[in-house]
Design a protein around this motif. Sequence first.
Motif, PDB file in Angstrom:
ATOM      1  N   SER A  12       0.833  -1.207   0.000  1.00  0.00           N
ATOM      2  CA  SER A  12       0.000   0.000   0.000  1.00  0.00           C
ATOM      3  C   SER A  12       0.869   1.259   0.000  1.00  0.00           C
ATOM      4  CB  SER A  12      -0.910  -0.011   1.234  1.00  0.00           C
ATOM      5  OG  SER A  12      -1.600   1.218   1.330  1.00  0.00           O
ATOM      6  N   ARG A  13       1.116   1.791  -1.201  1.00  0.00           N
ATOM      7  CA  ARG A  13       1.950   3.004  -1.285  1.00  0.00           C
ATOM      8  C   ARG A  13       1.248   4.174  -0.618  1.00  0.00           C
ATOM      9  NH1 ARG A  13       6.035   0.244  -1.383  1.00  0.00           N
ATOM     10  NH2 ARG A  13       7.424   1.996  -1.753  1.00  0.00           N
ATOM     11  N   MET A  73       1.404   8.112   3.707  1.00  0.00           N
ATOM     12  CA  MET A  73       0.708   8.808   4.794  1.00  0.00           C
ATOM     13  C   MET A  73       1.443   8.619   6.124  1.00  0.00           C
ATOM     14  SD  MET A  73      -3.180   7.862   3.638  1.00  0.00           S
ATOM     15  CE  MET A  73      -3.971   8.139   5.215  1.00  0.00           C
ATOM     16  N   GLY A  74       2.515   7.847   6.106  1.00  0.00           N
ATOM     17  CA  GLY A  74       3.322   7.683   7.316  1.00  0.00           C
ATOM     18  C   GLY A  74       2.763   6.680   8.307  1.00  0.00           C
ATOM     19  N   LEU A  75       1.872   5.813   7.843  1.00  0.00           N
ATOM     20  CA  LEU A  75       1.240   4.878   8.786  1.00  0.00           C
ATOM     21  C   LEU A  75       2.162   3.741   9.192  1.00  0.00           C
ATOM     22  CD1 LEU A  75      -2.333   4.801   7.237  1.00  0.00           C
ATOM     23  CD2 LEU A  75      -1.558   6.029   9.251  1.00  0.00           C
ATOM     24  N   ARG A  76       3.253   3.594   8.437  1.00  0.00           N
ATOM     25  CA  ARG A  76       4.225   2.571   8.836  1.00  0.00           C
ATOM     26  C   ARG A  76       5.541   3.237   9.219  1.00  0.00           C
ATOM     27  NH1 ARG A  76       3.606  -1.487   3.781  1.00  0.00           N
ATOM     28  NH2 ARG A  76       1.362  -1.774   3.851  1.00  0.00           N
ATOM     29  N   GLU A  77       5.413   4.485   9.699  1.00  0.00           N
ATOM     30  CA  GLU A  77       6.565   5.326   9.941  1.00  0.00           C
ATOM     31  C   GLU A  77       7.636   4.674  10.824  1.00  0.00           C
ATOM     32  OE1 GLU A  77       6.328  10.080   9.884  1.00  0.00           O
ATOM     33  OE2 GLU A  77       5.322   9.037  11.506  1.00  0.00           O
ATOM     34  N   GLU A  78       7.163   4.051  11.875  1.00  0.00           N
ATOM     35  CA  GLU A  78       8.123   3.524  12.851  1.00  0.00           C
ATOM     36  C   GLU A  78       8.956   2.378  12.320  1.00  0.00           C
ATOM     37  OE1 GLU A  78       6.141   2.675  16.485  1.00  0.00           O
ATOM     38  OE2 GLU A  78       5.405   4.717  16.649  1.00  0.00           O
ATOM     39  N   THR A  79       8.565   1.837  11.201  1.00  0.00           N
ATOM     40  CA  THR A  79       9.295   0.699  10.675  1.00  0.00           C
ATOM     41  C   THR A  79      10.004   1.066   9.381  1.00  0.00           C
ATOM     42  OG1 THR A  79       7.331  -0.018   9.508  1.00  0.00           O
ATOM     43  CG2 THR A  79       7.717  -0.970  11.677  1.00  0.00           C
ATOM     44  N   ASP A  80      10.546   2.293   9.329  1.00  0.00           N
ATOM     45  CA  ASP A  80      11.308   2.701   8.162  1.00  0.00           C
ATOM     46  C   ASP A  80      10.459   2.631   6.896  1.00  0.00           C
ATOM     47  OD1 ASP A  80      14.184   1.539   6.345  1.00  0.00           O
ATOM     48  OD2 ASP A  80      13.543   3.577   6.771  1.00  0.00           O
ATOM     49  N   ASP A  81       9.173   2.954   7.057  1.00  0.00           N
ATOM     50  CA  ASP A  81       8.232   2.984   5.924  1.00  0.00           C
ATOM     51  C   ASP A  81       8.033   1.650   5.221  1.00  0.00           C
ATOM     52  OD1 ASP A  81       8.685   6.350   4.637  1.00  0.00           O
ATOM     53  OD2 ASP A  81       7.763   5.561   6.430  1.00  0.00           O
ATOM     54  N   VAL A 129      -8.501  -0.887   4.387  1.00  0.00           N
ATOM     55  CA  VAL A 129      -9.141  -2.207   4.419  1.00  0.00           C
ATOM     56  C   VAL A 129      -8.241  -3.269   3.775  1.00  0.00           C
ATOM     57  CG1 VAL A 129     -11.433  -1.140   4.279  1.00  0.00           C
ATOM     58  CG2 VAL A 129     -10.393  -2.049   2.216  1.00  0.00           C
ATOM     59  N   GLY A 130      -8.564  -4.522   4.048  1.00  0.00           N
ATOM     60  CA  GLY A 130      -7.904  -5.657   3.386  1.00  0.00           C
ATOM     61  C   GLY A 130      -6.414  -5.757   3.687  1.00  0.00           C
ATOM     62  N   ASP A 131      -5.642  -6.200   2.690  1.00  0.00           N
ATOM     63  CA  ASP A 131      -4.191  -6.365   2.839  1.00  0.00           C
ATOM     64  C   ASP A 131      -3.527  -5.066   3.289  1.00  0.00           C
ATOM     65  OD1 ASP A 131      -4.185  -8.995   2.114  1.00  0.00           O
ATOM     66  OD2 ASP A 131      -2.939  -8.760   0.331  1.00  0.00           O
ATOM     67  N   ALA A 132      -4.004  -3.929   2.783  1.00  0.00           N
ATOM     68  CA  ALA A 132      -3.412  -2.637   3.153  1.00  0.00           C
ATOM     69  C   ALA A 132      -3.477  -2.428   4.661  1.00  0.00           C
ATOM     70  CB  ALA A 132      -4.117  -1.498   2.420  1.00  0.00           C
TER      71      ALA A 132
END
Lengths: 100, 435
Positions: free
Chosen positions: B163-164, B169-177, B304-307
């Motif tokens: 999910s680009r 949007m920075g939702l996986r920010e803590e994990t180096d994107d 939703v889903g995989d994202a």
Amino acid sequence: MSQQLTDEKFDIKARLGATSYNFDDEEHAHISIDPEICETCTHRMCMYSCPVNCFTLVDGKMTFQYEDCVECGTCDIVCTPGSVDWNHPRGGFGVKYREG
Amino acid sequence: MDDFDAIVVGAGMGGCAAAYRLAEKGASVLLVDRGKPIGSKNLSGGVIWGHELDDLVGEDWYKEAPVERPVTRKGVHMLTEGSDFGVNFDRGEWREPPHPGWIVLRAKTDPWFAGKVEEQGGMVVEGVNVESVVFEDGKAVGVEQAGETIRANAVVIADGANSRLSIDMGLREETDDKIPIENAALGIKEIVELGEDTIDERFNVDGSSGVAHEYVCGWTEGDVMAGGFLYTNKESISLGVVVRVESLWNQEKVSHDIMEEFRLHPSIEPLLEGGELIEYGAHLIPEGGLDYVDKRHGDGWMLVGDAAGFCFSNGMVIQGMNYAVGSGIRAAETVLDAKERGDFSSKTMQEYKRRLQQSYIWKDFQRFSDMEEVVWNQRIHHLYPELVEGVFTEMFTQDETPKEKTRDVVRNQMKEKGVSPLTMIKDALNAGKNL
């Protein structure tokens, strides 16, 4: 093009012959790598994990071949930070599954 | 003036489900996908378990949808290099609807699903790669592509495992994107065409039955952990492996070689004899569970889903499509609520989380977080398959020496393989609790 299977081991590039693509021009390649950062990489996980063998060493230098990519995203998570610039292909380009 | 009540990005199972429910209830919705045609970017193992589509589209959905076969028999196997220890579950009740799951090929099923969205009055656009979600004052107000903005009250982000949009949007920010490597499995899949008659004969099925087999790939060397699957389509076999990406570390093992070893395993290869490979593909499987992203909703948007990380695999079970449809429906209902209230802020969007928490989806993922340890461990993937092989070989091989008691055979094999009885009891208890 479909590929007749036998009880022999089958090269990955031959297997890929069964998959369809709509290739974009090289200037629009969706993924690019920074060979200089790749040079500092100690694990070469891209070469072990990429399911379509897009990463190869040529004269000791890492190269990426974008055409065969099936856009799975594995390199983006295993590679040394900064080495892979990962994007989706432009709309309508890239792998084109007929089965899925 | 907004162009739509909602824009849904990604026409997979989750996106189509959300758009369908929205359109069905009279909301104006745009469903946009980067594939052309719709479905050409979509790949999954192949079984949609459960009954989410019955509830959404109607219990006869499979009569009009391009589906392959229902699952009427399920197998779980442990493979070692030369052996196959398997359990087949053949439940008579499964032969009649409602079946426990349907085997599907996404490039065929998803265009049908997107077509259903259009039928309900939704707008579907293919071949457009949405570049970003547009925010104004912290609220999502639409999406952008090539400098053009399309506006909506809500954006449902269903752009899949990679999910680009949520990364940007920075939702996986803590994990180096990125998806942390320990939270990912790589699925590799081959479609082998055999013809309907050959499949019926070889797998003992007919037009209204099918089999789903899962395998522990116990022959893999070193620390590599992988599972395999085999599903009967109408005229072809979906064959694949799920490799724990983390386990490839320092192993000198190439992912696509594991796929090839699986295809050539003495228990698999004869099933495919005479077959033709008609497609090869791969897909990342998010396994982070509830911690996968920081949050799944905000002002004017939902994931939703995989994202959203709603996918689960452990080498024996692979599930994702049911959670995608389920989360899509709940996102759509949240948008419908928001429309009625005239409030699309996170205050209303948080109802999405509440809906998920009240459903089986959240509960499943809470349970899975304990289960991960149970199934992705070296004992399950290497030690126990070898143990079982040793016990059965000893018990059933006639070599003119007196047979030991079964109890002694097991005990000796455990000693030989270095299996501690206490660890084994613990694993069995954990498995019983979680599986």
